[in-house]
Design an enzyme around this catalytic site. Structure first.
Site, mmCIF file in Angstrom:
data_model
loop_
_atom_site.group_PDB
_atom_site.id
_atom_site.type_symbol
_atom_site.label_atom_id
_atom_site.label_comp_id
_atom_site.label_asym_id
_atom_site.label_seq_id
_atom_site.Cartn_x
_atom_site.Cartn_y
_atom_site.Cartn_z
ATOM 1 N NE ARG A 11 -2.191 -1.438 3.420
ATOM 2 C CZ ARG A 11 -2.522 -2.537 3.650
ATOM 3 N NH1 ARG A 11 -3.295 -3.272 3.046
ATOM 4 N NH2 ARG A 11 -1.848 -3.398 4.753
ATOM 5 N N GLY A 97 9.944 3.960 7.504
ATOM 6 C CA GLY A 97 8.637 4.122 8.072
ATOM 7 C C GLY A 97 8.020 2.862 8.897
ATOM 8 C CG HIS A 154 -4.245 2.907 11.883
ATOM 9 N ND1 HIS A 154 -4.066 3.311 12.977
ATOM 10 C CD2 HIS A 154 -3.519 3.510 10.962
ATOM 11 C CE1 HIS A 154 -3.246 4.373 13.095
ATOM 12 N NE2 HIS A 154 -2.567 4.241 11.757
ATOM 13 C CE LYS A 158 -0.893 0.563 12.489
ATOM 14 N NZ LYS A 158 0.601 0.479 11.945
HETATM 15 P P1 NAD Z 1 1.676 -3.693 3.170
HETATM 16 O O1 NAD Z 1 1.351 -4.687 3.655
HETATM 17 O O2 NAD Z 1 0.753 -3.258 2.189
HETATM 18 O O3 NAD Z 1 2.984 -3.453 2.243
HETATM 19 C C1 NAD Z 1 4.337 -3.928 2.842
HETATM 20 C C2 NAD Z 1 5.074 -4.724 1.466
HETATM 21 O O4 NAD Z 1 6.373 -5.003 2.078
HETATM 22 C C3 NAD Z 1 4.457 -5.670 1.052
HETATM 23 O O5 NAD Z 1 4.211 -5.663 -0.525
HETATM 24 C C4 NAD Z 1 5.260 -7.040 1.263
HETATM 25 O O6 NAD Z 1 5.302 -7.950 0.200
HETATM 26 C C5 NAD Z 1 6.741 -6.026 1.301
HETATM 27 N N1 NAD Z 1 7.815 -6.835 2.244
HETATM 28 C C6 NAD Z 1 7.534 -7.591 3.028
HETATM 29 N N2 NAD Z 1 9.044 -8.261 3.486
HETATM 30 C C7 NAD Z 1 9.695 -7.841 2.213
HETATM 31 C C8 NAD Z 1 11.135 -8.032 2.025
HETATM 32 N N3 NAD Z 1 11.738 -8.908 2.913
HETATM 33 N N4 NAD Z 1 11.649 -7.569 0.986
HETATM 34 C C9 NAD Z 1 10.938 -6.727 0.183
HETATM 35 N N5 NAD Z 1 9.590 -6.568 0.169
HETATM 36 C C10 NAD Z 1 9.077 -7.075 1.462
HETATM 37 O O7 NAD Z 1 1.747 -2.507 4.299
HETATM 38 P P2 NAD Z 1 1.691 -1.066 4.212
HETATM 39 O O8 NAD Z 1 0.114 -0.581 4.729
HETATM 40 O O9 NAD Z 1 2.169 -0.309 3.171
HETATM 41 O O10 NAD Z 1 2.439 -0.596 5.700
HETATM 42 C C11 NAD Z 1 3.852 -1.031 5.577
HETATM 43 C C12 NAD Z 1 4.429 -0.486 7.121
HETATM 44 O O11 NAD Z 1 4.589 0.860 6.887
HETATM 45 C C13 NAD Z 1 3.679 -0.819 8.300
HETATM 46 O O12 NAD Z 1 4.555 -1.031 9.241
HETATM 47 C C14 NAD Z 1 2.985 0.277 8.401
HETATM 48 O O13 NAD Z 1 2.609 0.598 10.017
HETATM 49 C C15 NAD Z 1 4.166 1.525 8.132
HETATM 50 N N6 NAD Z 1 3.443 2.823 7.845
HETATM 51 C C16 NAD Z 1 3.984 3.956 8.244
HETATM 52 C C17 NAD Z 1 3.884 4.928 7.797
HETATM 53 C C18 NAD Z 1 4.509 6.267 8.377
HETATM 54 O O14 NAD Z 1 4.322 7.248 7.999
HETATM 55 N N7 NAD Z 1 5.744 6.122 8.922
HETATM 56 C C19 NAD Z 1 2.719 5.443 7.353
HETATM 57 C C20 NAD Z 1 1.910 4.325 6.756
HETATM 58 C C21 NAD Z 1 2.172 2.904 7.099
#
Ligand code: NAD
Length: 265
Positions: A11, A97, A154, A158
């Protein structure tokens, strides 16, 4: 500046690809997904809804990091720990992040920061970082007659709770009061909890639908209550913040920085 995205099919990953493309002065230099992902081999631009960018998603992080100046990483804790080490070896900026890290993960990231410029934040939006700064100020101005509660909501997918942002707000409130969050946090209440402890900071996590991220900090005393809220409607705010962080990090000495540093708050 050439920037790679890890977790490019996620995402946030797709938002990051769009933000790099939209920003003048940054280009997508690589896109990585985990081994076995059906996204490997696909065009990262097409997957993000932009049209073909000619950058194919690979599962080879090491090779990718050698070709770029920075990597944007919103994945999972185990992967982010590995990417921090690889970014340190490649001497590139690591914008992380990912939330839900354990103390062991934190220590590993800290170790990597001896050689890498790492910018880490549980939330990369300007609005939330302002909320964090305000929370610290308000907590410092009020005494423990005001009970502090942090409520977040959320989307249903999540996987960690409370959110990284709620924890940032908790740290800010505790910092404002001059106490350690670890000593005063109440993460779950269920059954015969007894009365609320004076000076504690409570958390509540709601999950449902496709809510991008809502956070409210409540300061509740007898007879009055202050509530400050941030609502994120679009993940693009986090992605724009991450790109800003990468640009800010270029040429900075190794170490761990936060979004507060990037935004000068
Ligand atoms: P998501 O599950 O949609 O995406 C995570 C992606 O990482 C997936 O496509 C997965 O296949 C990939 N992934 C996992 N292991 C991997 C690896 N070893 N190598 C390469 N890719 C790998 O999740 P999301 O909603 O995009 O959220 C991801 C993270 O970001 C969460 O921890 C969320 O809490 C965090 N987040 C942080 C912020 C911020 O501003 N800091 C904002 C939104 C989300």
């Amino acid at each position: 500046m050439k920037i790679a995205v890890v977790g490019a099919a996620g995402r946030m990953g797709r938002e990051l690809v769009k933000a790099i493309h939209a920003n003048e002065g940054t280009v997508l230099g690589g896109a990585v997904e985990q081994k076995g992902s059906i996204a490997v081999g696909q065009d990262a631009g097409l997957l993000a809804g932009l049209g073909r960018l000619g950058v194919l998603i690979t599962d080879q992080a090491l090779e990718t990091f050698a070709k770029v100046d920075a990597v944007l990483d919103f994945t999972v804790p185990a992967a982010s720990v590995e990417f921090a080490g690889l970014a340190a070896n490649a001497r590139i900026v690591h914008v992380c992040g990912t939330t839900g890290m354990s103390e062991t993960d934190d220590a590993a990231i800290k170790a990597a920061a001896r050689h890498a410029t790492i910018i880490r934040a549980g939330n990369m939006s300007l609005g939330v970082n302002l909320l964090v700064a305000m929370t610290k100020k308000i907590a410092a101005a009020l005494d423990a007659d005001f009970d502090i509660e942090i409520v977040e909501m959320h989307h249903r997918m999540k996987v960690d709770a409370p959110s990284g942002t709620a924890l940032m707000l908790g740290e800010a409130a505790a910092g404002g009061r001059g106490v350690s969050l670890r000593d005063v946090s109440d993460y779950a209440r269920n059954g015969q909890t007894g009365a609320r402890k004076r000076g504690h900071i409570g958390f509540a996590a709601l999950r449902g639908g496709n809510v991008v991220g809502d956070h409210t900090v409540i300061f509740a005393a007898e007879g009055e209550r202050i509530e400050i809220t941030h609502r994120a409607d679009d993940r693009a705010i986090f992605a724009r913040g991450a790109v800003k962080a990468a640009l800010w990090g270029k040429g900075r000495p190794p170490g761990i920085y936060s979004m507060m540093d990037v935004l000068g708050l």
